[in-house]
Design an enzyme around this catalytic site. Sequence first.
Site, PDB file in Angstrom:
ATOM      1  N   LYS A 203       0.854  -1.185   0.000  1.00 36.11           N
ATOM      2  CA  LYS A 203       0.000   0.000   0.000  1.00 36.11           C
ATOM      3  C   LYS A 203       0.889   1.234   0.000  1.00 36.11           C
ATOM      4  O   LYS A 203       1.311   1.727   1.040  1.00 36.11           O
ATOM      5  CB  LYS A 203      -0.928   0.042   1.215  1.00 36.11           C
ATOM      6  CG  LYS A 203      -2.047   1.091   1.036  1.00 36.11           C
ATOM      7  CD  LYS A 203      -2.592   1.616   2.334  1.00 36.11           C
ATOM      8  CE  LYS A 203      -1.788   2.769   2.885  1.00 36.11           C
ATOM      9  NZ  LYS A 203      -1.803   3.986   2.024  1.00 36.11           N
ATOM     10  N   GLU A 276      10.114   1.996  10.520  1.00 36.53           N
ATOM     11  CA  GLU A 276      11.046   3.130  10.482  1.00 36.53           C
ATOM     12  C   GLU A 276      10.214   4.385  10.601  1.00 36.53           C
ATOM     13  O   GLU A 276       9.390   4.687   9.726  1.00 36.53           O
ATOM     14  CB  GLU A 276      11.874   3.167   9.202  1.00 36.53           C
ATOM     15  CG  GLU A 276      12.946   4.245   9.284  1.00 36.53           C
ATOM     16  CD  GLU A 276      13.546   4.642   7.963  1.00 36.53           C
ATOM     17  OE1 GLU A 276      13.296   5.791   7.524  1.00 36.53           O
ATOM     18  OE2 GLU A 276      14.260   3.814   7.378  1.00 36.53           O
ATOM     19  N   CYS A 310      13.868  10.965   5.916  1.00 35.45           N
ATOM     20  CA  CYS A 310      13.817  10.462   7.294  1.00 35.45           C
ATOM     21  C   CYS A 310      15.138  10.654   8.025  1.00 35.45           C
ATOM     22  O   CYS A 310      15.152  10.888   9.230  1.00 35.45           O
ATOM     23  CB  CYS A 310      13.446   8.972   7.291  1.00 35.45           C
ATOM     24  SG  CYS A 310      11.843   8.613   6.543  1.00 35.45           S
ATOM     25  N   GLU A 408       9.508  17.058  14.848  1.00 30.39           N
ATOM     26  CA  GLU A 408      10.059  16.875  13.511  1.00 30.39           C
ATOM     27  C   GLU A 408       9.394  17.847  12.544  1.00 30.39           C
ATOM     28  O   GLU A 408       8.177  17.869  12.400  1.00 30.39           O
ATOM     29  CB  GLU A 408       9.834  15.435  13.043  1.00 30.39           C
ATOM     30  CG  GLU A 408      10.477  15.117  11.710  1.00 30.39           C
ATOM     31  CD  GLU A 408      10.287  13.662  11.305  1.00 30.39           C
ATOM     32  OE1 GLU A 408      11.160  13.134  10.594  1.00 30.39           O
ATOM     33  OE2 GLU A 408       9.269  13.054  11.699  1.00 30.39           O
TER      34      GLU A 408
END
Length: 539
Positions: A203, A276, A310, A408
């Site tokens: 997905k 992750e 990331c 973040e």
Amino acid sequence: MSAHSNPAGDPAVVGPHDPEHDPRASYALEPEYVAALTDRLVATGGTTAEVRSPLNDAPLAHIPQSTPGDVAEAFGRARRAQVAWARTPIEERQRALLRLHDLVLDRQDEIIDLIQWETGKARKHAFDEPLHVALTARYYGRTAKRHLATSRRPGVVPGLTRVDVNRVPKGVVGIISPWNYPFDLALIDGIAAVVAGNAVVAKPDAQTMLSALLGAELLEQAGIPRELWQVVAGPGAEIGGAIVAHADYVCFTGSTATGRVIARGCADRLIGCSLELGGKNPLLVLRDADVEKAAEGAVRASFSNSGQLCVSMERIFVADQVYDRFVARFVARTQAMTLGSTLEWGNDMGPLISQAQLDTVTAHVEDAVAKGARVLTGGNARPDLGPYFFEPTILEGVSPDMACFGKETFGPVVSLYRFHDEADAVDRANGGEYGLNASVYSEDRARARIVARYLKCGTVNVNEAFAATFASLDAPMGGMRESGMGRRQGAEGVLRYTETQSVATQRLIRFGPQFGMSDEAYAKLMNANLRLMKKLGRA
């Protein structure tokens, strides 16, 4: 830009129609090309979702949407295909990955174009994606048999007990991949799952389906059965739960908040997952660092893919001895960056992915400035360049009460912090709950590696931003603390998709009294055997 052809004779990606015209006004994809890709979707609900390009906010495609029932059907197809695939010799599976390696390199211009249309990233950053997929395919194409081979272990009775440890595939792996690296992250985790004998139901993120679907096409051309790699489309809130409900293992890359939801769902079903997740990654410039190298690395670390990476850096800690020189060079290099919304080589940064991402970045910078932070360069949205552009931004004087201090940002914003003592710098770098990636710059590489051991991050690069660990395929990659669990790459990256099965074969004797021996006599014999084995140095 002219159309790119490909050796397989498939429909080409068509670029800007008039190179002399503003290229942002003329991006388009051939409808036939989009239809050929979306035909791979398991989607029967009859609804579509419009996808718009961040290059110009023009409609790019209409993606058929999957229902939870479609997800169940995709898992059913994959499960049937996996039975035969698990019996396929591993050498054949590896050959398919090596063919994928060549296909990705042969069609990389088409792949890069499509990535840029969907994400808006600069071409040099889009190039990283087929490069990393090819590296991963070649790595597992060469090493999977070694990682997955049956191993022998010592038996309890030397010479009479044989123990074999097999690696058995999990079954069907659900892979939920993000928008920031839509081709790379849609494939690299699944490549390892497939070579281990599993099937995949993927997905991809709703904003970047086409790049992932092109990857599925290349997998089939490389020799991976089409039924083995199923693709569904839709918002995670609507079909993500169905993936967790049907999978034998889940691999997810994305936010920490969503990762927690997936982990809870996997725990309820007693299945494994690898995650992750987010990061607030630190870069340390030590007192003996080469300032020019550190400044160059800091630009890549902070602004690659517009900071939507990331493992990119959002916090830079700089020693007093080099602070002023580093800041001057870092600011100058940042101000020299070229920004643009084109498919051509030469830009250093493209736009953000969406209005939502632009809003987050803008809010973080405005909040910091309102509370006293100083903007050394950047700090503004640039609608003149494209709908979602934000300048590469360096902040100084960021404090804990500002949103960008601990949250973040996931955009082209980085904060600078001066330090006096390296131990203090390490403590501050370890602050917060994240622990994905870090970087240390020092001319004393041995000392930098010692500093690295004290950083609570899954990967640390010395004298490099992030590429050294990211591209070293034999080394595991993943996060500590709230940056995730599990690892991709290396042996860990393929073994996570297997169950260990121990098979012990016993001969001549059994484990119990024999030849009329009493239970008590048998117990004494076993005790004597334990003492003997210890004297002989046996484990």
